[in-house]
Design a protein around this motif. Sequence first.
Motif, PDB file in Angstrom:
ATOM      1  N   ALA A 157      46.735  37.908  40.052  1.00  0.00           N
ATOM      2  CA  ALA A 157      47.331  37.848  41.388  1.00  0.00           C
ATOM      3  C   ALA A 157      48.758  37.313  41.349  1.00  0.00           C
ATOM      4  O   ALA A 157      49.557  37.602  42.245  1.00  0.00           O
ATOM      5  CB  ALA A 157      46.482  36.965  42.302  1.00  0.00           C
ATOM      6  N   HIS A 158      49.096  36.547  40.311  1.00  0.00           N
ATOM      7  CA  HIS A 158      50.418  35.919  40.245  1.00  0.00           C
ATOM      8  C   HIS A 158      51.401  36.680  39.366  1.00  0.00           C
ATOM      9  O   HIS A 158      52.535  36.222  39.170  1.00  0.00           O
ATOM     10  CB  HIS A 158      50.279  34.474  39.761  1.00  0.00           C
ATOM     11  N   LEU A 159      51.006  37.833  38.857  1.00  0.00           N
ATOM     12  CA  LEU A 159      51.961  38.671  38.141  1.00  0.00           C
ATOM     13  C   LEU A 159      52.919  39.331  39.136  1.00  0.00           C
ATOM     14  O   LEU A 159      52.568  39.518  40.310  1.00  0.00           O
ATOM     15  CB  LEU A 159      51.231  39.758  37.364  1.00  0.00           C
ATOM     16  N   THR A 177      28.533  45.251  38.999  1.00  0.00           N
ATOM     17  CA  THR A 177      27.486  44.960  39.968  1.00  0.00           C
ATOM     18  C   THR A 177      27.849  45.677  41.259  1.00  0.00           C
ATOM     19  O   THR A 177      28.919  46.301  41.370  1.00  0.00           O
ATOM     20  CB  THR A 177      27.358  43.452  40.259  1.00  0.00           C
ATOM     21  N   ASP A 178      26.986  45.573  42.257  1.00  0.00           N
ATOM     22  CA  ASP A 178      27.299  46.225  43.531  1.00  0.00           C
ATOM     23  C   ASP A 178      28.427  45.515  44.275  1.00  0.00           C
ATOM     24  O   ASP A 178      28.892  46.006  45.311  1.00  0.00           O
ATOM     25  CB  ASP A 178      26.060  46.326  44.415  1.00  0.00           C
ATOM     26  N   ARG A 179      28.891  44.367  43.762  1.00  0.00           N
ATOM     27  CA  ARG A 179      29.994  43.628  44.389  1.00  0.00           C
ATOM     28  C   ARG A 179      31.327  43.849  43.680  1.00  0.00           C
ATOM     29  O   ARG A 179      32.350  43.323  44.120  1.00  0.00           O
ATOM     30  CB  ARG A 179      29.679  42.130  44.425  1.00  0.00           C
ATOM     31  N   THR A 180      31.334  44.576  42.593  1.00  0.00           N
ATOM     32  CA  THR A 180      32.575  44.822  41.862  1.00  0.00           C
ATOM     33  C   THR A 180      33.490  45.736  42.670  1.00  0.00           C
ATOM     34  O   THR A 180      33.074  46.799  43.127  1.00  0.00           O
ATOM     35  CB  THR A 180      32.301  45.487  40.504  1.00  0.00           C
ATOM     36  N   VAL A 181      34.735  45.312  42.857  1.00  0.00           N
ATOM     37  CA  VAL A 181      35.722  46.098  43.591  1.00  0.00           C
ATOM     38  C   VAL A 181      36.445  47.022  42.618  1.00  0.00           C
ATOM     39  O   VAL A 181      37.022  46.564  41.624  1.00  0.00           O
ATOM     40  CB  VAL A 181      36.743  45.187  44.303  1.00  0.00           C
ATOM     41  N   THR A 182      36.422  48.311  42.892  1.00  0.00           N
ATOM     42  CA  THR A 182      37.086  49.284  42.020  1.00  0.00           C
ATOM     43  C   THR A 182      38.154  50.096  42.742  1.00  0.00           C
ATOM     44  O   THR A 182      38.834  50.906  42.113  1.00  0.00           O
ATOM     45  CB  THR A 182      36.060  50.256  41.412  1.00  0.00           C
ATOM     46  N   ASP A 183      38.325  49.888  44.044  1.00  0.00           N
ATOM     47  CA  ASP A 183      39.352  50.601  44.801  1.00  0.00           C
ATOM     48  C   ASP A 183      40.684  49.861  44.647  1.00  0.00           C
ATOM     49  O   ASP A 183      40.775  48.667  44.989  1.00  0.00           O
ATOM     50  CB  ASP A 183      38.974  50.685  46.277  1.00  0.00           C
ATOM     51  N   PRO A 184      41.740  50.500  44.132  1.00  0.00           N
ATOM     52  CA  PRO A 184      43.014  49.808  43.879  1.00  0.00           C
ATOM     53  C   PRO A 184      43.631  49.183  45.125  1.00  0.00           C
ATOM     54  O   PRO A 184      44.202  48.087  45.044  1.00  0.00           O
ATOM     55  CB  PRO A 184      43.915  50.904  43.307  1.00  0.00           C
ATOM     56  N   ASP A 185      43.551  49.846  46.268  1.00  0.00           N
ATOM     57  CA  ASP A 185      44.147  49.303  47.483  1.00  0.00           C
ATOM     58  C   ASP A 185      43.426  48.032  47.937  1.00  0.00           C
ATOM     59  O   ASP A 185      44.062  47.040  48.313  1.00  0.00           O
ATOM     60  CB  ASP A 185      44.116  50.345  48.597  1.00  0.00           C
ATOM     61  N   ARG A 186      42.104  48.084  47.921  1.00  0.00           N
ATOM     62  CA  ARG A 186      41.343  46.895  48.304  1.00  0.00           C
ATOM     63  C   ARG A 186      41.567  45.772  47.306  1.00  0.00           C
ATOM     64  O   ARG A 186      41.671  44.597  47.676  1.00  0.00           O
ATOM     65  CB  ARG A 186      39.854  47.236  48.395  1.00  0.00           C
ATOM     66  N   LEU A 187      41.664  46.128  46.037  1.00  0.00           N
ATOM     67  CA  LEU A 187      41.914  45.124  45.009  1.00  0.00           C
ATOM     68  C   LEU A 187      43.264  44.451  45.226  1.00  0.00           C
ATOM     69  O   LEU A 187      43.395  43.226  45.088  1.00  0.00           O
ATOM     70  CB  LEU A 187      41.857  45.795  43.642  1.00  0.00           C
ATOM     71  N   GLU A 189      44.794  44.044  48.062  1.00  0.00           N
ATOM     72  CA  GLU A 189      44.641  43.140  49.203  1.00  0.00           C
ATOM     73  C   GLU A 189      44.049  41.799  48.751  1.00  0.00           C
ATOM     74  O   GLU A 189      44.477  40.730  49.196  1.00  0.00           O
ATOM     75  CB  GLU A 189      43.747  43.777  50.262  1.00  0.00           C
ATOM     76  N   GLU A 190      43.070  41.865  47.868  1.00  0.00           N
ATOM     77  CA  GLU A 190      42.462  40.638  47.367  1.00  0.00           C
ATOM     78  C   GLU A 190      43.455  39.832  46.531  1.00  0.00           C
ATOM     79  O   GLU A 190      43.501  38.599  46.629  1.00  0.00           O
ATOM     80  CB  GLU A 190      41.217  40.965  46.544  1.00  0.00           C
ATOM     81  N   PHE A 191      44.249  40.512  45.721  1.00  0.00           N
ATOM     82  CA  PHE A 191      45.250  39.809  44.919  1.00  0.00           C
ATOM     83  C   PHE A 191      46.256  39.083  45.812  1.00  0.00           C
ATOM     84  O   PHE A 191      46.650  37.951  45.524  1.00  0.00           O
ATOM     85  CB  PHE A 191      45.982  40.784  43.993  1.00  0.00           C
ATOM     86  N   ALA A 196      48.189  33.902  47.983  1.00  0.00           N
ATOM     87  CA  ALA A 196      48.546  33.103  49.149  1.00  0.00           C
ATOM     88  C   ALA A 196      47.780  31.780  49.184  1.00  0.00           C
ATOM     89  O   ALA A 196      48.342  30.733  49.521  1.00  0.00           O
ATOM     90  CB  ALA A 196      48.295  33.901  50.427  1.00  0.00           C
ATOM     91  N   GLN A 197      46.493  31.810  48.834  1.00  0.00           N
ATOM     92  CA  GLN A 197      45.685  30.592  48.927  1.00  0.00           C
ATOM     93  C   GLN A 197      45.692  29.774  47.641  1.00  0.00           C
ATOM     94  O   GLN A 197      45.307  28.601  47.642  1.00  0.00           O
ATOM     95  CB  GLN A 197      44.247  30.935  49.310  1.00  0.00           C
TER      96      GLN A 197
END
Length: 274
Positions: A157-159, A177-187, A189-191, A196-197
């Motif tokens: 996230a800090h790169l 797992t069923d919780r693994t995020v593989t969509d680049p756009d959503r990923l 957003e998480e980064f 930020a936090q």
Amino acid sequence: MAEFDLDRRTPAGALQTVDRALLVLLAFERTRPDWGVTEVAEEFGWDTSVAQRLLATLAGRGFLVSDPATRRYRIGPAVLRLGRLWERSGSLELLAGPVLEELRRTTGDTVLFCLPDNAHMRCVAAEEGESGPLRYYPLVGELYPAHAGATSKSYYAHLPDEQRHRLFRGRPMARFTDRTVTDPDRLEEEFRAVRAQGYAYTVGEYDAGVATVAVPVFLGREPYGSLSLGGGAERFRDAPEDRLDALRAAARLLEQRLVHPPQRPKPRPRRPRA
């Protein structure tokens, strides 16, 4: 985050020429990747001839590379060689070990210190938690995928955005797992939210039933790795708030030890016998 001490004064007992050469190497950063002779002289208050000799000597040993077109200097291959040796020499574990051990005593969780390794984070030091091992094989050496779990997300996230986009876009990402995020756009957003936090918290993204909270570890102003706490999700009912203070304090201490390794105390002079 800890900063390199660029005090221009040569420490007592140190060789001035060697100290000056090290100051030059420490002046190179991602935001300042190249230096000219005049700039080095002005930065440190040296004669131009001194700066020229130092830069030429470092280039002659491969620590710097001179651009013949611009006459500016960049970091050379000898630095890369030492960096690779450093991460695998055992010195890193010696510096990180006491910090990880104390954090494990404080929280009871498994503690991981990881560094980037291509599209993964590689565990270089670890302490098993009080509830037992997370793996049935050694944690040190384990590779964690860049897109799954707090251990990886707290670092990536800090790169710089451009560097992160090159890494995560245009390539397939495995689902663990069923919780693994593989969509680049959503990923992405998480980064942004993690950056930020200042920390990442995930449950079951890489290992089902395992919760992890992690913070980045910086070397100077550059993201260097991540420090994380992990364990069974049932242990993390109040997470991450109940662990953040201890985790952040440990990360700051680790950064300080990486920048200014503790020195062996000088032996006391023996008193003459009466």
